[in-house]
Design a protein around this motif. Structure first.
Motif, mmCIF file in Angstrom:
data_model
loop_
_atom_site.group_PDB
_atom_site.id
_atom_site.type_symbol
_atom_site.label_atom_id
_atom_site.label_comp_id
_atom_site.label_asym_id
_atom_site.label_seq_id
_atom_site.Cartn_x
_atom_site.Cartn_y
_atom_site.Cartn_z
ATOM 1 N N UNK A 96 0.693 -1.209 0.035
ATOM 2 C CA UNK A 96 -0.210 0.006 0.005
ATOM 3 C C UNK A 96 0.940 1.286 0.153
ATOM 4 N N UNK A 97 1.755 1.294 0.848
ATOM 5 C CA UNK A 97 2.822 2.504 1.115
ATOM 6 C C UNK A 97 3.565 2.720 -0.274
ATOM 7 N N UNK A 98 3.896 2.005 -0.936
ATOM 8 C CA UNK A 98 4.811 2.025 -2.137
ATOM 9 C C UNK A 98 3.804 2.495 -3.183
ATOM 10 N N UNK A 99 2.704 1.920 -3.372
ATOM 11 C CA UNK A 99 1.580 2.266 -4.253
ATOM 12 C C UNK A 99 1.481 3.952 -3.998
ATOM 13 N N UNK A 100 1.287 4.352 -2.624
ATOM 14 C CA UNK A 100 1.166 5.659 -2.505
ATOM 15 C C UNK A 100 2.045 6.458 -2.750
ATOM 16 N N UNK A 101 3.170 5.851 -2.610
ATOM 17 C CA UNK A 101 4.597 6.684 -2.923
ATOM 18 C C UNK A 101 4.707 6.837 -4.320
ATOM 19 N N UNK A 102 4.307 5.708 -5.091
ATOM 20 C CA UNK A 102 4.183 5.904 -6.484
ATOM 21 C C UNK A 102 3.304 7.049 -6.919
ATOM 22 N N UNK A 103 2.194 6.961 -6.551
ATOM 23 C CA UNK A 103 1.012 8.048 -6.879
ATOM 24 C C UNK A 103 1.609 9.486 -6.711
ATOM 25 N N UNK A 104 2.183 9.737 -5.319
ATOM 26 C CA UNK A 104 2.916 10.933 -5.081
ATOM 27 C C UNK A 104 4.103 11.404 -5.854
ATOM 28 N N UNK A 105 5.038 10.358 -6.220
ATOM 29 C CA UNK A 105 6.104 10.639 -6.994
ATOM 30 C C UNK A 105 5.503 10.884 -8.343
ATOM 31 N N UNK A 106 4.549 10.229 -9.119
ATOM 32 C CA UNK A 106 4.016 10.455 -10.361
ATOM 33 C C UNK A 106 3.584 11.846 -10.582
ATOM 34 N N UNK A 108 6.151 -3.467 -8.811
ATOM 35 C CA UNK A 108 4.826 -3.473 -9.668
ATOM 36 C C UNK A 108 4.078 -2.575 -8.897
ATOM 37 N N UNK A 109 3.645 -2.662 -7.491
ATOM 38 C CA UNK A 109 2.943 -1.672 -6.767
ATOM 39 C C UNK A 109 3.391 -0.162 -7.090
ATOM 40 N N UNK A 110 4.774 0.003 -6.841
ATOM 41 C CA UNK A 110 5.170 1.488 -7.011
ATOM 42 C C UNK A 110 4.794 2.043 -8.424
ATOM 43 N N UNK A 111 5.336 1.046 -9.642
ATOM 44 C CA UNK A 111 5.098 1.399 -10.874
ATOM 45 C C UNK A 111 3.759 1.635 -11.221
ATOM 46 N N UNK A 112 2.606 0.968 -10.622
ATOM 47 C CA UNK A 112 1.202 1.121 -11.092
ATOM 48 C C UNK A 112 0.763 2.553 -10.435
#
Lengths: 96, 200
Positions: free
Chosen positions: A38-48, B9-13
């Motif tokens: 979850x945190x890496x997903x949120x981090x990805x969104x923030x970075x994106x 993958x989670x980060x990339x998505x």
């Protein structure tokens, strides 16, 4: 900063106390995996959504690889004398 | 390795959704991630505290073996710090904080993004992922030219899990025990070191 230490230490103490409760630990372990995702997903969104990040991917990648190369090289240089100290000079580390 | 790929993958998505603006505003401007980080730290702490075998190893054989993670810590900080000379946009402190990830990319990057900046967080993520990849790919070479412990040094915190098999294969079983020990100490150290360096 205090919060980081506080939550970590609270976790370590809780983990230490729970070390025999296999079931509870299993649940915590699964929650850990889920919260990393979850945190890496949120981090990805923030970075994106951060133009500073999206505008410099190649440069960031280059810096990243250079930094890890430096860290690996530094670690290897310093581990060589440690290897000699632990495994060569001493008769062997088996006194117990 | 499978877990690493899922994490990336989670980060990339997330990154993709962020770049192409697919998400509602509420998901972007929020402070959930701070609370989620605290939860993560607590859970990471539990998994560390419950690792009884390693704590016992630390207690019994700790003294001399502590030189291993100590050297890796000093080498990683100094090595990454030295490289920052060639990177005008990264300060010595920032470089050392990235180095203090010791390959533990998920936690170090999340902490750095939260308490410093997204950009340095992404740098830490890529840098520490590449540390793991360097170790997986170059361990045979390192062991041949720099001795059996060099694989443990290169692996950093990952020496206790993702890079342990390759270390055991090329450096031997005796070193694998050292790898487990050193990786564990560095894993515990990562969140503390990263936070301390950035607040220095």
């Amino acid at each position: 900063m205090i919060n980081v230490f506080l939550f970590l230490s609270a976790g370590i103490i809780t983990g230490w106390c729970l070390k025999k409760r296999k079931k509870a630990l299993f649940v915590f372990d699964k929650s850990l995996t889920a919260s990393v995702f979850l945190l890496l997903f949120l981090f990805g969104v923030e970075a994106g959504t951060n133009e500073q990040v999206t505008g410099s991917f190649l440069k960031t990648g280059f810096s990243a690889i250079l930094l890890s190369t430096g860290a690996v090289a530094g670690s290897i240089i310093l581990i060589i004398p440690v290897y000699k100290l632990i495994f060569k000079d001493d008769p062997k580390e088996e006194k117990k | 390795m499978k877990d690493s790929l899922i994490i990336i993958a989670f980060f990339a998505v997330g990154l993709f959704l962020g770049i192409y603006d697919f998400l509602p505003e509420i998901m972007i401007n929020n402070s959930y991630s701070t609370y989620a980080l605290y939860l993560l730290l607590f859970l990471v702490g539990i998994s560390m505290g419950a690792d009884r075998k390693t704590w016992l190893l630390l207690k019994n054989k700790g003294k001399q073996l502590l030189f291993v993670p100590a050297a890796i810590t000093a080498g990683s900080l100094a090595g990454a710090g030295a490289v920052s000379v060639f990177l005008p946009e990264i300060s010595l402190k920032e470089a050392a904080a990235v180095g203090a990830g010791f390959g533990y990319y998920s936690l170090s990057s999340i902490i750095i993004a939260e308490i410093h900046s997204d950009l340095l967080g992404v740098t830490a993520l890529l840098s520490n992922i590449s540390r793991e990849i360097i170790t997986l790919a170059l361990t045979p070479f390192f062991v041949k030219y720099f001795g059996p412990l060099s694989s443990v040094a290169s692996g950093g915190a990952t020496a206790m899990d993702t890079t342990l098999p390759v270390i055991a294969k090329f450096s031997g079983k005796e070193i694998a025990a050292v790898a487990l020990f050193s990786g564990f100490v560095l894993t515990v150290l990562t969140p503390f070191a990263v936070t301390l360096i950035l607040n220095f």
